[in-house]
Design a protein around this motif. Structure first.
Motif, mmCIF file in Angstrom:
data_model
loop_
_atom_site.group_PDB
_atom_site.id
_atom_site.type_symbol
_atom_site.label_atom_id
_atom_site.label_comp_id
_atom_site.label_asym_id
_atom_site.label_seq_id
_atom_site.Cartn_x
_atom_site.Cartn_y
_atom_site.Cartn_z
ATOM 1 N N ALA A 8 52.941 35.955 44.149
ATOM 2 C CA ALA A 8 52.285 37.260 44.125
ATOM 3 C C ALA A 8 53.326 38.336 44.431
ATOM 4 N N GLN A 23 47.415 36.507 41.291
ATOM 5 C CA GLN A 23 47.116 37.839 41.817
ATOM 6 C C GLN A 23 46.914 38.796 40.639
ATOM 7 N N LEU A 63 43.474 38.011 44.885
ATOM 8 C CA LEU A 63 44.054 36.701 44.595
ATOM 9 C C LEU A 63 42.918 35.830 44.074
ATOM 10 N N SER A 93 45.864 40.885 49.802
ATOM 11 C CA SER A 93 44.930 40.769 48.678
ATOM 12 C C SER A 93 43.581 40.285 49.160
#
Length: 308
Positions: free
Chosen positions: A198, A246, A256, A278
């Motif tokens: 991510a 993500q 996510l 996230s």
């Protein structure tokens, strides 16, 4: 370059079932006694799309074609990748019945949605030499830092990886990843079941990388790029806790995306690390995971193409 996008391409299945051609080296697939498997997969797919759209992700859904009998079409990220420079990558597939999934007519739909395509970089001729590189199943792309993480396997050839990295100007981070199957260490079929990168963090199953030097090298790159590590166990990996992506929703909010089984396998500490950056969005993909041996990330082909 952006690491995450707000647009994904998804393929709604019409002939979903356990694919006998991929089961030879996808140890995540299981035989399950379920009637109407395709209908159940469609229901899981539709609920997943609804959740993504509900948080503002732009989901472009295209329909599979029944006459081609493509049981794994629900996982488009293995045959295509879309890039910010307008290029599309087309990839060679291990299973012969998966090669029919590559439908260039889907690209017209992206152009209708206002995306610009400048070129197609086609690696599919490697199939003639029995060499494969299955898209962002094999390649975990850190687009921001221009690195391609890849666990070599029957579906991820090193020479093709190097060729991809030269074409798209990525640095390869190469290793081998294994899982325990009936007491033996067998190569993991796709990198994206054991790691996800991510913007601010990386989820990785370090226990799969048996070689200490390779493990150290992977960690060096992630730390170099200031990724906070969320380390998962092999048991969690088998619940698809490595198969995450993500994405960006409405108001620039980050999510996510993962399956319900992946979400439920996470510890409080792991969830807390993820939620610093996230919100978690999970959906029940039980039938798709069992028969297909893939999960949420595999279903999402990220669209980074520029707008026309």
């Amino acid at each position: 370059m952006r690491q995450i996008t707000d647009t994904v391409l998804m393929v709604r299945p019409v002939a979903f079932r356990m694919n006998e051609e991929t089961a030879v080296n996808n140890y995540f697939q299981k035989e399950i006694d379920v009637k109407d498997i395709n209908e159940k997969a469609q229901a899981e797919f539709d609920a997943f799309v609804k959740k993504l759209k509900g948080v503002g992700v732009n989901v472009i859904v295209v329909d599979d074609v029944p006459e081609d009998d493509t049981p794994d079409s629900i996982f488009p990220n293995n045959w295509v990748s879309f890039h910010e420079n307008g290029e599309i990558g087309l990839y060679p597939m291990f299973a012969a019945n998966r090669r029919k999934e590559r439908r260039l007519e889907y690209f017209a739909r992206l152009e209708e949605e206002g995306f610009k395509i400048t070129d197609i970089v086609d690696y599919t001729s490697a199939e003639d030499d029995d060499l494969f590189l299955e898209g962002t199943g094999s390649l975990i792309l850190d687009r921001q830092n221009e690195k391609a993480y890849c666990a070599l396997s029957a579906r991820a050839d090193e020479d093709l990886l190097i060729e991809f990295c030269e074409d798209f100007e990525y640095t390869p981070v190469i290793f081998k990843a294994y899982q325990s199957v009936d007491g033996k260490r067998k190569q993991i079929y796709h990198t994206n079941v054991m790691m996800a990168v991510a913007e601010e963090f990386a989820v990785v199953c370090l226990d799969t990388i048996d070689d200490a030097k390779e493990r150290k090298n992977l960690l060096k790159h992630l730390k170099q790029d200031k990724k906070e590590l969320v380390v998962i166990s092999e048991e969690q990996m088998h619940q698809f806790a490595g198969n995450m992506l993500q994405v960006q929703g409405a108001f620039d909010k980050k999510y996510l995306v993962m399956s319900e089984s992946a979400h439920q396998s996470l510890t409080k500490d792991q969830i807390a690390k993820i939620e610093k950056y996230s919100e978690i969005l999970s959906s029940d993909l039980g039938v798709i995971e069992a028969c297909g041996g893939g999960s949420a990330r595999c279903m999402l082909a990220e669209v980074f193409l520029p707008k026309a």
